[in-house]
Design an enzyme around this catalytic site. Sequence first.
Site, mmCIF file in Angstrom:
data_model
loop_
_atom_site.group_PDB
_atom_site.id
_atom_site.type_symbol
_atom_site.label_atom_id
_atom_site.label_comp_id
_atom_site.label_asym_id
_atom_site.label_seq_id
_atom_site.Cartn_x
_atom_site.Cartn_y
_atom_site.Cartn_z
ATOM 1 N N HIS A 155 0.817 -1.216 0.000
ATOM 2 C CA HIS A 155 0.000 0.000 0.000
ATOM 3 C C HIS A 155 0.853 1.270 0.000
ATOM 4 C CE1 HIS A 155 0.433 -0.085 4.538
ATOM 5 N NE2 HIS A 155 0.485 1.217 4.338
ATOM 6 N N ASP B 285 0.152 -7.661 1.728
ATOM 7 C CA ASP B 285 0.583 -6.262 1.745
ATOM 8 C C ASP B 285 2.101 -6.125 1.700
ATOM 9 O OD1 ASP B 285 0.339 -3.540 1.785
ATOM 10 O OD2 ASP B 285 -0.017 -3.383 3.938
ATOM 11 N N SER C 290 4.817 2.775 7.825
ATOM 12 C CA SER C 290 4.449 1.580 7.068
ATOM 13 C C SER C 290 5.605 1.120 6.180
ATOM 14 C CB SER C 290 3.232 1.863 6.180
ATOM 15 O OG SER C 290 2.084 2.047 6.959
#
Length: 441
Positions: free
Chosen positions: A173, A203, A284
């Site tokens: 993402h 992910d 992230s």
Amino acid sequence: MYNENDNFNVGYGMSEIKPQIQPEPGKGKEPKKKKNIFFKIIASVVCAVLLGGVAGVACYGVSYAGYVLFPIKSAAEAKPGSAGALTDGENQTQGNISYVDNSEAKKDITATVYDVSDIVDAVISSVVAINGTYTESVNNGFFGSQTYQSTVSGSGIIIGRNDEELLIVTNAHVIDGVEDLAVTFYDGNEAQVDVKGYKNNPDLAVLAMKLSDVPSGTKYSIATFGDSSKVRVGEAAIAVGNSMGYGISVTTGCISALDKTILIENVEYKNLIQTDAAINPGNSGGALFNAYGEVIGINSAKMTNTQVEGMGYAISISSVKDIIEELSLMEPRVQLSEEERGYLGIKGVTITESISQTYNRPAGVEIRSVTKGSAADKAGLVQYDVIISFDGATVKTINELVDKLSYYAIGEEVEVEYYHLTADGTYEKNTATVTLVEKPE
């Protein structure tokens, strides 16, 4: 602030003070004769000494119990199965007190609960900042749809190198729909990267930087993977990443829980490590290290709720080693020229999450028309089908789909996942393989 109904313990730890009532003159017993003041002083001193001794013994007992139950350990001591003192130092005496001089031994301590600087020094250069631009389409009602470009920030971990490339793992993402991807090393040097491969669940994405593009003199290190299957709740956790896009920073905490499953936008993610180390936007794709400087997780998400604090999640590294290896072996994709790009042959609109919930339609790219004889037509896609995935990557907007197509050449076969509107008004999920064609004149 308080109110009259609140209960308070007044004078906690002090003796209650009572009024001294004096007998009226001429009534009651005659007062006793005063004792010799010398004996009173002696008695007071003796009592003080006894009370001091008792208090000292009690404090020592509490301190010793605390040390036994909650000792401060070094990283070396924290290894499973180890116990005991830091080292065997030299016995010393001072007056009647015996102690162990560990001043030399303490030089070998890599970190304590209060100081992880030695560990961070060893691993921080293996984490990079990832930046790029994202084109977002916003429907402004009467004024129609408008597009905006915004900056995107994330983190990545340097996991290896081959003869030609430096390899970096991050979250899918972080790079999904992002253009002009670039990596900034901890020392401030920057270089462009290409996407090697990615999977939206779990992910993950692997990026590749040509070694010839690494700026001269750049200092970086390659991260070491730990065994996250052996991680225990309560162990130390160190999160390193590009928090808020301000550059590489560090937060610390512990492992809060293991094998967690969470649901994000109707997608289920499993084998997650929960930590109370702060995971902020931009973190992230960064690393979750253990007390030995080994990567045990890839920071991915956090619980955002005004009633919640300290609930961050990382992908367990041991559960995705094979996937990372698979993505690392893929050929990196680069954007192709207009003449080289494959053509799908649809016109579509974005179904946002809010529209999806309001009108009970799948979120994604809804097809409004299909060009006859195009790749989509030959694969069986029709009007009102909603595309949700292209070549294994989630598609949320028409701009994302157009961007993804810019990396695929004429003649390539790509798997498309979509929802088909049935005769009874419900949607069923289907998968089709499309062979991209040349864009018609």
